[in-house]
Motif scaffolding. Structure first.
Motif, PDB file in Angstrom:
ATOM      1  N   MET A 199      39.503  44.857  70.767  1.00  0.00           N
ATOM      2  CA  MET A 199      40.690  45.420  70.135  1.00  0.00           C
ATOM      3  C   MET A 199      41.855  44.448  70.332  1.00  0.00           C
ATOM      4  O   MET A 199      41.963  43.795  71.367  1.00  0.00           O
ATOM      5  CB  MET A 199      41.050  46.783  70.747  1.00  0.00           C
ATOM      6  N   TYR A 200      42.707  44.380  69.304  1.00  0.00           N
ATOM      7  CA  TYR A 200      43.893  43.537  69.337  1.00  0.00           C
ATOM      8  C   TYR A 200      45.069  44.353  68.817  1.00  0.00           C
ATOM      9  O   TYR A 200      44.917  45.166  67.915  1.00  0.00           O
ATOM     10  CB  TYR A 200      43.695  42.281  68.463  1.00  0.00           C
ATOM     11  N   PHE A 201      46.233  44.125  69.373  1.00  0.00           N
ATOM     12  CA  PHE A 201      47.429  44.833  68.929  1.00  0.00           C
ATOM     13  C   PHE A 201      47.988  44.169  67.676  1.00  0.00           C
ATOM     14  O   PHE A 201      48.110  42.943  67.620  1.00  0.00           O
ATOM     15  CB  PHE A 201      48.506  44.831  70.011  1.00  0.00           C
ATOM     16  N   VAL A 202      48.324  44.963  66.674  1.00  0.00           N
ATOM     17  CA  VAL A 202      48.946  44.439  65.462  1.00  0.00           C
ATOM     18  C   VAL A 202      50.438  44.298  65.736  1.00  0.00           C
ATOM     19  O   VAL A 202      51.118  45.284  66.013  1.00  0.00           O
ATOM     20  CB  VAL A 202      48.693  45.360  64.248  1.00  0.00           C
ATOM     21  N   ASP A 203      50.928  43.068  65.704  1.00  0.00           N
ATOM     22  CA  ASP A 203      52.340  42.802  65.984  1.00  0.00           C
ATOM     23  C   ASP A 203      53.184  42.899  64.719  1.00  0.00           C
ATOM     24  O   ASP A 203      54.260  43.478  64.727  1.00  0.00           O
ATOM     25  CB  ASP A 203      52.506  41.402  66.603  1.00  0.00           C
ATOM     26  N   GLU A 204      52.693  42.298  63.660  1.00  0.00           N
ATOM     27  CA  GLU A 204      53.401  42.292  62.379  1.00  0.00           C
ATOM     28  C   GLU A 204      52.374  42.463  61.270  1.00  0.00           C
ATOM     29  O   GLU A 204      51.241  42.022  61.398  1.00  0.00           O
ATOM     30  CB  GLU A 204      54.133  40.968  62.163  1.00  0.00           C
ATOM     31  N   ALA A 205      52.796  43.108  60.189  1.00  0.00           N
ATOM     32  CA  ALA A 205      51.917  43.240  59.031  1.00  0.00           C
ATOM     33  C   ALA A 205      52.762  43.454  57.788  1.00  0.00           C
ATOM     34  O   ALA A 205      53.877  43.972  57.853  1.00  0.00           O
ATOM     35  CB  ALA A 205      50.948  44.412  59.211  1.00  0.00           C
ATOM     36  N   ARG A 206      52.198  43.015  56.676  1.00  0.00           N
ATOM     37  CA  ARG A 206      52.812  43.264  55.376  1.00  0.00           C
ATOM     38  C   ARG A 206      51.685  43.605  54.422  1.00  0.00           C
ATOM     39  O   ARG A 206      50.678  42.903  54.361  1.00  0.00           O
ATOM     40  CB  ARG A 206      53.554  42.027  54.886  1.00  0.00           C
ATOM     41  N   ALA A 207      51.838  44.704  53.713  1.00  0.00           N
ATOM     42  CA  ALA A 207      50.797  45.123  52.777  1.00  0.00           C
ATOM     43  C   ALA A 207      51.434  45.656  51.504  1.00  0.00           C
ATOM     44  O   ALA A 207      52.425  46.389  51.552  1.00  0.00           O
ATOM     45  CB  ALA A 207      49.914  46.192  53.405  1.00  0.00           C
ATOM     46  N   THR A 208      50.865  45.250  50.376  1.00  0.00           N
ATOM     47  CA  THR A 208      51.255  45.811  49.085  1.00  0.00           C
ATOM     48  C   THR A 208      49.987  46.228  48.370  1.00  0.00           C
ATOM     49  O   THR A 208      48.946  45.585  48.478  1.00  0.00           O
ATOM     50  CB  THR A 208      52.038  44.809  48.211  1.00  0.00           C
ATOM     51  N   PHE A 209      50.090  47.321  47.632  1.00  0.00           N
ATOM     52  CA  PHE A 209      48.970  47.826  46.837  1.00  0.00           C
ATOM     53  C   PHE A 209      49.495  48.015  45.429  1.00  0.00           C
ATOM     54  O   PHE A 209      50.378  48.835  45.192  1.00  0.00           O
ATOM     55  CB  PHE A 209      48.451  49.151  47.412  1.00  0.00           C
TER      56      PHE A 209
ATOM     57  N   GLY B   7      51.403  46.040  43.933  1.00  0.00           N
ATOM     58  CA  GLY B   7      52.808  45.642  43.929  1.00  0.00           C
ATOM     59  C   GLY B   7      53.736  46.575  44.695  1.00  0.00           C
ATOM     60  O   GLY B   7      54.921  46.298  44.830  1.00  0.00           O
ATOM     61  N   VAL B   8      53.222  47.687  45.221  1.00  0.00           N
ATOM     62  CA  VAL B   8      54.046  48.643  45.966  1.00  0.00           C
ATOM     63  C   VAL B   8      53.957  48.321  47.451  1.00  0.00           C
ATOM     64  O   VAL B   8      52.862  48.237  48.019  1.00  0.00           O
ATOM     65  CB  VAL B   8      53.577  50.100  45.714  1.00  0.00           C
ATOM     66  N   ASP B   9      55.110  48.133  48.101  1.00  0.00           N
ATOM     67  CA  ASP B   9      55.161  47.844  49.529  1.00  0.00           C
ATOM     68  C   ASP B   9      54.702  49.068  50.310  1.00  0.00           C
ATOM     69  O   ASP B   9      55.225  50.171  50.136  1.00  0.00           O
ATOM     70  CB  ASP B   9      56.593  47.468  49.921  1.00  0.00           C
ATOM     71  N   LEU B  10      53.718  48.895  51.177  1.00  0.00           N
ATOM     72  CA  LEU B  10      53.176  50.008  51.959  1.00  0.00           C
ATOM     73  C   LEU B  10      53.880  50.196  53.297  1.00  0.00           C
ATOM     74  O   LEU B  10      53.484  51.049  54.082  1.00  0.00           O
ATOM     75  CB  LEU B  10      51.671  49.812  52.181  1.00  0.00           C
ATOM     76  N   GLY B  11      54.905  49.431  53.560  1.00  0.00           N
ATOM     77  CA  GLY B  11      55.661  49.600  54.796  1.00  0.00           C
ATOM     78  C   GLY B  11      55.198  48.661  55.891  1.00  0.00           C
ATOM     79  O   GLY B  11      54.406  47.748  55.667  1.00  0.00           O
ATOM     80  N   HIS B  12      55.693  48.904  57.081  1.00  0.00           N
ATOM     81  CA  HIS B  12      55.430  48.045  58.229  1.00  0.00           C
ATOM     82  C   HIS B  12      54.852  48.863  59.372  1.00  0.00           C
ATOM     83  O   HIS B  12      55.083  50.066  59.451  1.00  0.00           O
ATOM     84  CB  HIS B  12      56.726  47.352  58.671  1.00  0.00           C
TER      85      HIS B  12
END
Length: 137
Positions: free
Chosen positions: A73-83, A85-90
């Motif tokens: 397991m690893y901790f997610v520090d930063e992420a960016r996701a779009t589906f 073209g819609v930003d899914l947040g942080h």
């Protein structure tokens, strides 16, 4: 038909403690996921690492009983996701664990590598699907 695209990037990290847990977990045989007391110990350890109240075994909304078995397991520090073209947040650290049905998810972003096992509810469907996926008729 156009399908929306998923664009996802993330940065994950480990800590000294998580590194030790990952090293030990990678050495343990899969059979150590059978005894409930060992699974419960892993759930408590995950909670102590900041995931909140975890359950690695349970019943999914589909009715299938199963066990998630992370080896690393690893901790997610930063992420960016779009589906599409819609930003899914942080990623955030939730005060309470989000849920799928009755099964809690981690309260913080975690990248897990491992396996899962699920109870076969319909043996005939399983055999048919296995035969079809192997190229049988």
């Amino acid at each position: 038909m156009d399908r929306p695209s998923l664009d996802w990037t993330l940065t994950a990290s480990s800590s000294w403690t998580l590194g030790v847990v990952n090293a030990i977990s990678s050495l343990l045989p899969l059979a150590t996921w059978r005894p409930r007391w060992l699974v419960r110990g892993r759930e408590r350890l995950a909670g102590a690492l900041g995931t909140g109240r975890m359950e690695f075994s349970g019943v999914m909304p589909s009715g299938h009983a199963g066990t998630l078995m992370p080896r690393q397991m690893y901790f997610v520090d930063e992420a960016r996701a779009t589906f599409g073209g819609v930003d899914l947040g942080h990623p955030v650290r939730a005060s309470e664990n989000p849920r799928i049905g009755a099964l809690p998810l981690p309260a913080r972003g975690v990248l897990a590598i491992g396996q899962a096992v699920w109870q076969i509810k319909d043996p005939d469907e399983y055999l048919r699907t296995r035969s079809e996926s192997a190229g049988g008729s």
